[in-house]
Enzyme design. Structure first.
Site, PDB file in Angstrom:
ATOM      1  N   CYS A   1       0.821  -1.206   0.000  1.00  0.00           N
ATOM      2  CA  CYS A   1       0.000   0.000   0.000  1.00  0.00           C
ATOM      3  C   CYS A   1       0.856   1.257   0.000  1.00  0.00           C
ATOM      4  O   CYS A   1       2.029   1.250   0.376  1.00  0.00           O
ATOM      5  CB  CYS A   1      -0.919   0.016   1.234  1.00  0.00           C
ATOM      6  SG  CYS A   1      -0.018   0.184   2.794  1.00  0.00           S
ATOM      7  N   CYS A   2       0.247   2.339  -0.444  1.00  0.00           N
ATOM      8  CA  CYS A   2       0.747   3.701  -0.220  1.00  0.00           C
ATOM      9  C   CYS A   2      -0.485   4.509   0.155  1.00  0.00           C
ATOM     10  O   CYS A   2      -1.472   3.931   0.621  1.00  0.00           O
ATOM     11  CB  CYS A   2       1.490   4.249  -1.433  1.00  0.00           C
ATOM     12  SG  CYS A   2       0.560   4.200  -2.977  1.00  0.00           S
ATOM     13  N   ALA A   3      -0.483   5.799  -0.011  1.00  0.00           N
ATOM     14  CA  ALA A   3      -1.638   6.578   0.419  1.00  0.00           C
ATOM     15  C   ALA A   3      -2.890   6.202  -0.379  1.00  0.00           C
ATOM     16  O   ALA A   3      -3.938   5.883   0.191  1.00  0.00           O
ATOM     17  CB  ALA A   3      -1.347   8.069   0.281  1.00  0.00           C
TER      18      ALA A   3
END
Length: 445
Positions: free
Chosen positions: A396-398
């Site tokens: 994940c990232c933002a």
């Protein structure tokens, strides 16, 4: 005689530094810091005393704050802790970083006292006994100027943080209580106005951020980026920070609460510094996804903005999608969403691991909208493959559109699940989630 079978030798603990060298380093810093404090602080006081137009920022209700003479004792005690904190360290590096925090707070505060002098409006009553003596000594060098940001509060934040790691159990409880008393004493001795406290605390946390207890210094090895996109983003954040700063300065003439804009101004300036070349280390995020206390406080406005932005862009999308062999791609998860996976690979440098997460969490901090370094990308790919042995993996990232998508694409190629990055992009696009990857022009389609 049967000899015991010996296992691998345990790694030896790092050798402790001789305390004599640490104490000498601390003493040398004190020899410099003490005269510098009195000289610069006194100069700012004198300069303000030469002006006829020194204003004040005071709320009407502050006149209801009682004067409590004996609180001059905790007020003065910070001087003792100032020196002891330097002398009681485990390493010379610890001494240097604490001294760096002291020096930062002193320089920034005195600069503010000179540029924007303020005066205290209270007139203290006559006191006797020990409090009277201590007030008399204080009045000998401290005039009713040097208000915001409160240097006393800034140093309190620094010293409180220094000892909270060392004092445990009941000693820690007593320490927190005494620090609260020191903080309150700036009001009950009628030495400061209320606005001086949050501005002083902000300065203290900035000093903690600039010279963190562990890890790299935010400015270490800084080189202005050659990436045109990064420069544009740095300029954008710097301009917004400047607007917030101007709003705080202009609004303070109307209502003191406008000074709250100093907080997002500082947070955005730090983010601009990241894009200008400092990189993800400004977020002070560790491998387990946690961040330093200073980062948590200073960057809270930016972190809230990033969280809201992620919700706006992903609210109509599934939180994650399956890619291949137990690896999922998605946005930054909530506690409940993270709990569905064996491991979360977190690439969002600006966000902190949610409290209460029980699964494995591995963070490789990257800056949003910028291509990661080859080292960070390789680390993320290795982390994804390693995490598969612990169950399902969420990368994940933002938003889950770029940094995490790039890492998953690189993992697909590195493990032979895709022949090229272009094929990996096609595979990611087939999941139905928007992805934004930088594919080299000579990459086959």
């Amino acid at each position: 005689m049967v000899l015991p079978v010996l296992g691998p030798a345990a790694p030896s603990a790092p050798a402790r530094e001789p305390y004599a060298g640490i104490a000498l380093r601390a003493a040398l810093w004190l020899v410099f810091l003490a005269p510098f404090f009195y000289a610069s602080y006194g100069f700012a006081n004198w300069l303000a005393s030469q002006r006829d137009d020194v204003g004040s920022i005071v709320f009407a209700w502050e006149h209801n704050i009682p004067f409590i003479a004996w609180t001059i004792v905790p007020y003065w005690s910070i001087n003792l802790f100032y020196g002891l904190s330097l002398l009681l360290n485990d390493t010379k590096r610890g001494v240097d970083r604490l001294a760096g925090r002291y020096l930062t707070a002193q320089i920034v505060a005195v600069a503010c006292f000179i540029l924007f002098p303020l005066t205290a409006t209270f007139v203290r009553p006559q006191t006797s006994g020990l409090p009277g003596l201590m007030f008399a000594v204080l009045g000998g060098f401290d005039k009713p100027f040097n208000q915001a940001p409160s240097l006393h509060i800034a140093l309190l934040v620094i010293i409180w943080d220094h000892w909270r790691y060392r004092l445990k159990g009941m000693a820690g409880v007593v320490w927190h209580a005494w620090c609260l008393l020191i903080g309150a004493s700036v009001l009950t001795t009628w030495q400061h106005h209320v606005i001086d406290i949050p501005t002083g605390a902000l300065l203290g946390f900035f000093a903690l951020w600039l010279f963190p207890r562990h890890g790299e210094l935010p400015f270490a090895g800084f080189r202005l980026t050659a990436d045109a996109g990064a420069r544009r983003l740095a300029l954008f954040y710097a301009l917004v920070a400047a607007l917030a700063l101007a709003g705080a300065a202009a609004g303070a003439f109307v209502l003191a609460l406008w000074l709250i804009l100093l907080w997002p101004a500082l947070a955005l300036a730090i983010v601009a510094f990241a894009y200008a070349g400092a990189g993800a280390k400004v977020f002070q995020k560790t491998a387990d996804g946690s961040v330093s206390l200073a980062s948590r406080v200073l960057l809270l406005p930016h972190r809230l903005g990033a969280t809201i932005n992620a919700w706006i862009w992903t609210r109509k999308l599934p939180p994650h999608v399956a890619i291949a062999d137990g690896v999922f791609l998605g946005r930054f998860p909530t506690v409940a969403e993270a709990g569905a996976f064996g491991t979360v690979i977190d690439l969002a440098g600006e966000l902190e691991r949610p409290r209460g997460v029980a699964c494995r969490w591995t963070a490789v901090a990257m800056v949003d909208l910028l291509p990661p370094s080859p080292e960070a990308q390789a680390q993320a790919v290795a982390a994804i493959e390693d995490a598969r042995s612990y169950g399902t993996v969420l990368v994940c990232c933002a938003l889950g559109f770029q940094r995490s998508a790039g890492a998953v694409a690189a993992w697909l190629v590195a493990t032979g699940r895709a022949d090229t990055l272009a094929q990996a992009r096609t595979k990611l696009a087939a999941s139905g989630r928007p992805v934004h990857l930088r594919i080299a022009m000579d990459e086959p389609a």
